[in-house]
Design an enzyme around this catalytic site. Structure first.
Site, PDB file in Angstrom:
ATOM      1  N   SER A 181      -8.679  -3.668  -4.699  1.00 29.38           N
ATOM      2  CA  SER A 181      -9.360  -4.970  -4.730  1.00 29.38           C
ATOM      3  C   SER A 181      -9.893  -5.120  -3.256  1.00 29.38           C
ATOM      4  O   SER A 181      -9.467  -4.799  -2.279  1.00 29.38           O
ATOM      5  CB  SER A 181      -8.377  -5.914  -4.855  1.00 29.38           C
ATOM      6  OG  SER A 181      -8.766  -7.349  -4.439  1.00 29.38           O
ATOM      7  N   TYR A 205       0.350  -8.859  -3.187  1.00 25.36           N
ATOM      8  CA  TYR A 205      -0.637  -8.379  -3.991  1.00 25.36           C
ATOM      9  C   TYR A 205      -1.513  -7.587  -3.304  1.00 25.36           C
ATOM     10  O   TYR A 205      -2.130  -6.415  -3.364  1.00 25.36           O
ATOM     11  CB  TYR A 205      -1.353  -9.534  -4.931  1.00 25.36           C
ATOM     12  CG  TYR A 205      -2.602  -9.133  -5.372  1.00 25.36           C
ATOM     13  CD1 TYR A 205      -2.563  -8.272  -6.644  1.00 25.36           C
ATOM     14  CD2 TYR A 205      -3.830  -9.435  -5.080  1.00 25.36           C
ATOM     15  CE1 TYR A 205      -3.516  -7.687  -7.194  1.00 25.36           C
ATOM     16  CE2 TYR A 205      -4.923  -8.979  -5.728  1.00 25.36           C
ATOM     17  CZ  TYR A 205      -4.873  -8.231  -6.963  1.00 25.36           C
ATOM     18  OH  TYR A 205      -6.086  -7.852  -7.452  1.00 25.36           O
TER      19      TYR A 205
HETATM   20  P1  NAP Z   1      -6.958  -9.385 -16.679  1.00 21.04           P
HETATM   21  O1  NAP Z   1      -8.217  -9.657 -17.461  1.00 21.04           O
HETATM   22  O2  NAP Z   1      -5.949 -10.120 -16.661  1.00 21.04           O
HETATM   23  O3  NAP Z   1      -6.673  -7.590 -17.036  1.00 21.04           O
HETATM   24  C1  NAP Z   1      -5.410  -7.284 -16.700  1.00 21.04           C
HETATM   25  C2  NAP Z   1      -5.108  -6.338 -18.024  1.00 21.04           C
HETATM   26  O4  NAP Z   1      -3.662  -5.622 -17.634  1.00 21.04           O
HETATM   27  C3  NAP Z   1      -4.825  -6.862 -19.272  1.00 21.04           C
HETATM   28  O5  NAP Z   1      -5.466  -5.694 -20.333  1.00 21.04           O
HETATM   29  C4  NAP Z   1      -3.423  -6.750 -19.567  1.00 21.04           C
HETATM   30  O6  NAP Z   1      -3.012  -6.732 -20.790  1.00 21.04           O
HETATM   31  C5  NAP Z   1      -2.699  -5.495 -18.592  1.00 21.04           C
HETATM   32  N1  NAP Z   1      -1.429  -5.528 -18.436  1.00 21.04           N
HETATM   33  C6  NAP Z   1      -0.938  -6.336 -17.683  1.00 21.04           C
HETATM   34  N2  NAP Z   1       0.364  -6.270 -17.330  1.00 21.04           N
HETATM   35  C7  NAP Z   1       0.618  -5.000 -18.009  1.00 21.04           C
HETATM   36  C8  NAP Z   1       1.805  -4.425 -18.225  1.00 21.04           C
HETATM   37  N3  NAP Z   1       2.859  -4.831 -17.681  1.00 21.04           N
HETATM   38  N4  NAP Z   1       1.587  -3.269 -18.789  1.00 21.04           N
HETATM   39  C9  NAP Z   1       0.460  -2.773 -19.602  1.00 21.04           C
HETATM   40  N5  NAP Z   1      -0.710  -3.583 -19.324  1.00 21.04           N
HETATM   41  C10 NAP Z   1      -0.640  -4.899 -18.520  1.00 21.04           C
HETATM   42  O7  NAP Z   1      -7.609  -8.858 -15.183  1.00 21.04           O
HETATM   43  P2  NAP Z   1      -8.745  -7.993 -14.526  1.00 21.04           P
HETATM   44  O8  NAP Z   1      -9.284  -8.819 -13.674  1.00 21.04           O
HETATM   45  O9  NAP Z   1      -9.431  -7.523 -15.537  1.00 21.04           O
HETATM   46  O10 NAP Z   1      -7.801  -7.012 -13.751  1.00 21.04           O
HETATM   47  C11 NAP Z   1      -8.086  -5.614 -13.796  1.00 21.04           C
HETATM   48  C12 NAP Z   1      -7.770  -4.882 -12.382  1.00 21.04           C
HETATM   49  O11 NAP Z   1      -8.770  -5.702 -11.555  1.00 21.04           O
HETATM   50  C13 NAP Z   1      -6.319  -5.470 -11.924  1.00 21.04           C
HETATM   51  O12 NAP Z   1      -5.931  -4.144 -11.329  1.00 21.04           O
HETATM   52  C14 NAP Z   1      -6.683  -6.440 -10.831  1.00 21.04           C
HETATM   53  O13 NAP Z   1      -5.690  -6.606  -9.676  1.00 21.04           O
HETATM   54  C15 NAP Z   1      -8.112  -5.994 -10.232  1.00 21.04           C
HETATM   55  N6  NAP Z   1      -9.009  -6.699  -9.777  1.00 21.04           N
HETATM   56  C16 NAP Z   1      -9.260  -8.062 -10.525  1.00 21.04           C
HETATM   57  C17 NAP Z   1      -9.954  -9.057  -9.621  1.00 21.04           C
HETATM   58  C18 NAP Z   1     -10.609 -10.247 -10.140  1.00 21.04           C
HETATM   59  O14 NAP Z   1     -10.954 -11.301  -9.530  1.00 21.04           O
HETATM   60  N7  NAP Z   1     -10.277 -10.669 -11.613  1.00 21.04           N
HETATM   61  C19 NAP Z   1     -10.562  -8.851  -8.279  1.00 21.04           C
HETATM   62  C20 NAP Z   1     -10.067  -7.518  -7.813  1.00 21.04           C
HETATM   63  C21 NAP Z   1      -9.253  -6.583  -8.295  1.00 21.04           C
HETATM   64  P3  NAP Z   1      -1.740  -6.973 -21.804  1.00 21.04           P
HETATM   65  O15 NAP Z   1      -1.652  -8.533 -21.243  1.00 21.04           O
HETATM   66  O16 NAP Z   1      -2.146  -6.842 -22.887  1.00 21.04           O
HETATM   67  O17 NAP Z   1      -0.785  -6.164 -21.274  1.00 21.04           O
END
Ligand code: NAP
Length: 269
Positions: free
Chosen positions: A142, A155
């Site tokens: 990130s 985080y």
């Molecule tokens: P998201 O839509 O909330 O996706 C998170 C995913 O992780 C979901 O598929 C969730 O599925 C899974 N997950 C959560 N806890 C888990 C666990 N204990 N075991 C297995 N799977 C788990 O958010 P996203 O933005 O796509 O996030 C993806 C990545 O991008 C993350 O690493 C996040 O830190 C990074 N990121 C996001 C942003 C942003 O602004 N959105 C910015 C920078 C980086 P289940 O609930 O079905 O398990």
């Protein structure tokens, strides 16, 4: 694995957001896909849609990566399934709470997912990729791994870890045929923000769609980038920062403290 496949990409956190888009785009690029996350129903929906649109083989592998038994099952899969050619370490959670507001057990769970699971999955797959002389590991970090003051400190630190780990993986694995990429999304419109405690970020003017984020990240992968920052328009700024960091790294090793500390130095022996 279906014929004409580029192999199998295992994507963690593939039930929603960035991970679901990775699964879609990788299938469209000719990969069969294994989708990992906790919510089996959502995984099946994503899998069904991608299979119908691409004709690729999409398997679901429900697992809670915070659970040691589940995590071990995914590690075994990565060690033993020779068809796997790509790991996308995407599953992660965040928080906007300060140290005075955040619950330490929740924060520990975040470390377990963002750092421990990502590390163990990488350790599981790396020897297999090295043995085959090929494979790709994409780790989702990130921008807050650099802009550390933006969200919850743990985080941000977990994402600094992912970035540092990627540099070290590049040192250890790139000359053995393994491709490494660290992706640093900025604010992206996903459920991440509902979990993190600031849902309004999803509609803020600086927030990118998950589709644009992943398409840019995959373009960066095609260009051979070690670090891809979809939202950074001045790419040279990162190149300069990296060059400065590497130059600075050469200057740390000195037996004597810097003169500014006025230490009357004793010999090390
Ligand atoms: P998201 O839509 O909330 O996706 C998170 C995913 O992780 C979901 O598929 C969730 O599925 C899974 N997950 C959560 N806890 C888990 C666990 N204990 N075991 C297995 N799977 C788990 O958010 P996203 O933005 O796509 O996030 C993806 C990545 O991008 C993350 O690493 C996040 O830190 C990074 N990121 C996001 C942003 C942003 O602004 N959105 C910015 C920078 C980086 P289940 O609930 O079905 O398990």
């Amino acid at each position: 694995m279906s014929s004409t496949s580029k192999g199998v990409a295992l994507v963690t956190g593939a039930s929603s957001g960035i991970g679901a888009v990775y699964a879609d785009r990788l299938a469209k690029r000719g990969y069969d896909v294994i989708l990992v996350a906790r919510n089996e129903e959502r995984l099946k929906k994503v899998a069904g849609r991608i299979e119908a649109e691409t004709g690729r083989e999409v398997r679901v592998f429900p697992a809670n990566l915070n659970d040691k038994t589940d995590l071990a099952k995914v590690e075994s899969l990565l060690r033993d399934d020779k068809s796997i050619t790509m790991l996308v370490n995407n599953a992660g959670v965040g928080s906007v709470a300060s140290i005075l507001q955040a619950d330490v057990d929740t924060v520990e769970d975040m470390i377990d997912l963002n750092i421990t699971a990502l590390t163990r999955l990488t350790y599981a797959v790396a020897p297999a990729f090295v043995a085959r002389g090929s494979g790709t590991i994409i780790n989702i970090a990130s921008v807050v791994g650099v802009a550390a003051e933006a969200l919850n400190g743990v985080y941000s630190a977990s994402k600094s870890y992912v970035l540092s780990f990627g540099h070290s993986l590049q040192k250890d694995l790139a000359d053995k045929g393994v491709r490494i990429q660290s992706v640093l999304p900025g604010a992206t419109a996903t459920e991440f923000w509902d979990v993190a405690g600031y849902a309004a970020q999803k509609t803020a003017s600086i927030t990118m769609s998950a589709e644009d984020c992943v398409d840019a990240a995959l373009a960066g992968l095609d260009d051979g980038e070690l670090v891809t920052i979809p939202g950074l328009h001045d790419g040279d700024a990162w190149t300069r920062w990296e060059a400065d960091r590497r130059e600075l790294s050469k200057k740390f090793g000195n037996a004597k403290p810097a003169a500014r500390y006025s230490v009357k130095s004793s010999s090390a022996a």
